[in-house]
Design an enzyme around this catalytic site. Structure first.
Site, PDB file in Angstrom:
ATOM      1  N   SER A 145      -2.092  14.286   3.262  1.00 38.69           N
ATOM      2  CA  SER A 145      -2.498  14.067   1.867  1.00 38.69           C
ATOM      3  C   SER A 145      -3.257  12.745   1.787  1.00 38.69           C
ATOM      4  O   SER A 145      -3.360  12.005   2.765  1.00 38.69           O
ATOM      5  CB  SER A 145      -1.281  14.019   0.926  1.00 38.69           C
ATOM      6  OG  SER A 145      -0.454  12.905   1.234  1.00 38.69           O
ATOM      7  N   VAL A 171       5.500   8.828  13.227  1.00 34.54           N
ATOM      8  CA  VAL A 171       4.787   7.725  13.879  1.00 34.54           C
ATOM      9  C   VAL A 171       5.711   6.604  14.329  1.00 34.54           C
ATOM     10  O   VAL A 171       5.284   5.723  15.083  1.00 34.54           O
ATOM     11  CB  VAL A 171       3.681   7.149  12.966  1.00 34.54           C
ATOM     12  CG1 VAL A 171       2.635   8.212  12.654  1.00 34.54           C
ATOM     13  CG2 VAL A 171       4.267   6.553  11.690  1.00 34.54           C
ATOM     14  N   TYR A 188       5.460  -4.572   1.871  1.00 32.47           N
ATOM     15  CA  TYR A 188       4.194  -3.910   2.177  1.00 32.47           C
ATOM     16  C   TYR A 188       3.149  -4.939   2.618  1.00 32.47           C
ATOM     17  O   TYR A 188       2.438  -4.730   3.602  1.00 32.47           O
ATOM     18  CB  TYR A 188       3.724  -3.165   0.931  1.00 32.47           C
ATOM     19  CG  TYR A 188       2.466  -2.345   1.099  1.00 32.47           C
ATOM     20  CD1 TYR A 188       2.521  -1.055   1.629  1.00 32.47           C
ATOM     21  CD2 TYR A 188       1.224  -2.834   0.708  1.00 32.47           C
ATOM     22  CE1 TYR A 188       1.372  -0.288   1.772  1.00 32.47           C
ATOM     23  CE2 TYR A 188       0.068  -2.087   0.850  1.00 32.47           C
ATOM     24  CZ  TYR A 188       0.151  -0.808   1.379  1.00 32.47           C
ATOM     25  OH  TYR A 188      -0.989  -0.047   1.521  1.00 32.47           O
TER      26      TYR A 188
END
Length: 256
Positions: free
Chosen positions: A12, A60, A152
Site C-alpha cells: 500500500s 523486514v 519515528y
C-alpha cells in the site's frame, strides 16, 4: 535486459506507488509486504505483466527472511536493485511514549533497512552486480522539529546515517546507496497520523491537513507518486554517480 528490483512495504501507500512506477519503466518488480495477500494484489495489478512481476511475504525485521528473499530472487531472476520502504509510525507525546512502541518503530524502520540492505548487498557482491539500493527515510530524518513522533524521528535519522555508512563501504563494489526523504505524503499511514495529531492538538483532521499544506511551499499534500518518481531516478543510469545522498522530496516543507 529486464532488471529486477525488490520493493519492501509495497502492499500500500508509497511502496505500492514505487512498485507501479518502476513496473511502468524498465523493471521487473518483486512486491513484498508483511501482508502477503496485499503484496500479491499489487503485483497482479502492475503494468507490463509480461515481465513476470512477483510477490512475496516479508517481515523486514527478520534477517533470515530478508536473506531468503534476496537469495531466491538473485538466483532465479538476478537482483539488480532493492528498495527498503517498509515503515511504521505511532504518535505520542514524548513524556508518554511507551518504550515498547519505540522498540517496534526502530525494529521496522531502522533494523529493517539494515538487514534488508545487508541481504541485498551480499547477493549483489556475490554475483558481481553493480546494483542500487534506495531506502525510504523522511524529512523527519533531517530535523527533530516534528511533534509527537520522537521514536519515528530517531529511526529516520538512523536511516540517513545508515545510508551513508552503506554507501561508503559498498562503493568499492560499485553499489550505490541513497535514501529519499518525503514530507507530508497522502497515504493510509498519514490518515492515521492526522487523526492522532488532531486528538493530541485538540483540533480537527482538516485543521492538521491545512497546517501541513501551509507548511509546504508548493501548496499541496505530497502524493506517493512524487516519491516514486524520485526513487526511479535514483535507480536509473542517470544517477550512477550519486551515492550516500538523502534526497529531499517534500515540496519545500523542509530545506537543508
Amino acid at each position: 535486459m529486464t532488471r529486477t528490483v525488490v520493493v519492501t512495504g509495497a502492499g500500500s501507500g508509497i511502496g505500492r506507488a514505487i512498485a507501479s512506477t518502476l513496473a511502468g519503466r524498465e523493471w521487473r518488480v518483486v512486491v513484498t509486504d508483511l501482508d502477503g495477500a496485499a503484496a500479491a494484489d499489487v503485483a497482479a495489478a502492475l503494468p507490463n505483466p509480461d515481465r513476470g512481476h512477483e510477490s512475496a511475504q516479508l517481515d523486514v525485521t527478520s534477517a533470515e527472511a530478508a536473506s531468503a528473499v534476496a537469495s531466491d530472487v538473485a538466483g532465479r531472476l538476478g537482483l539488480h536493485a532493492w528498495v527498503s520502504n517498509a515503515g511504521i509510525s505511532f504518535m505520542h507525546r514524548f513524556l508518554e511514549a511507551p518504550v515498547e512502541r519505540y522498540q517496534q518503530t526502530v525494529d521496522v524502520n531502522l533494523k529493517g533497512v539494515f538487514v534488508c540492505g545487508q541481504a541485498a548487498a551480499r547477493e549483489m557482491v556475490r554475483a558481481g552486480v553493480a546494483g542500487s539500493i534506495v531506502n525510504t527515510a523522511s524529512m523527519a530524518g533531517k530535523q527533530g522539529r516534528v511533534p509527537f513522533l520522537a521514536d519515528y524521528v530517531a529511526s529516520k535519522f538512523g536511516v540517513v546515517g545508515l545510508t551513508q555508512a552503506m554507501a561508503y563501504e559498498l562503493g568499492e563494489h560499485r553499489i550505490t546507496v541513497n535514501c529519499v526523504c518525503p514530507g507530508f505524503v497522502e497515504t493510509p499511514m498519514q490518515s492515521r497520523e492526522l487523526e492522532w495529531e488532531a486528538q493530541l492538538r485538540g483540533t480537527t483532521t482538516d485543521g492538521v491537513r491545512d497546517m501541513m499544506i501551509g507548511d509546504t511551499p508548493l501548496g499541496r499534500l505530497e502524493q506517493p507518486e512524487d516519491v516514486a518518481r524520485a526513487v526511479a531516478f535514483l535507480l536509473s543510469d542517470d544517477a550512477r554517480f550519486i551515492t550516500g545522498e538523502a534526497l529531499a522530496v517534500n515540496g519545500g516543507a523542509y530545506m537543508d
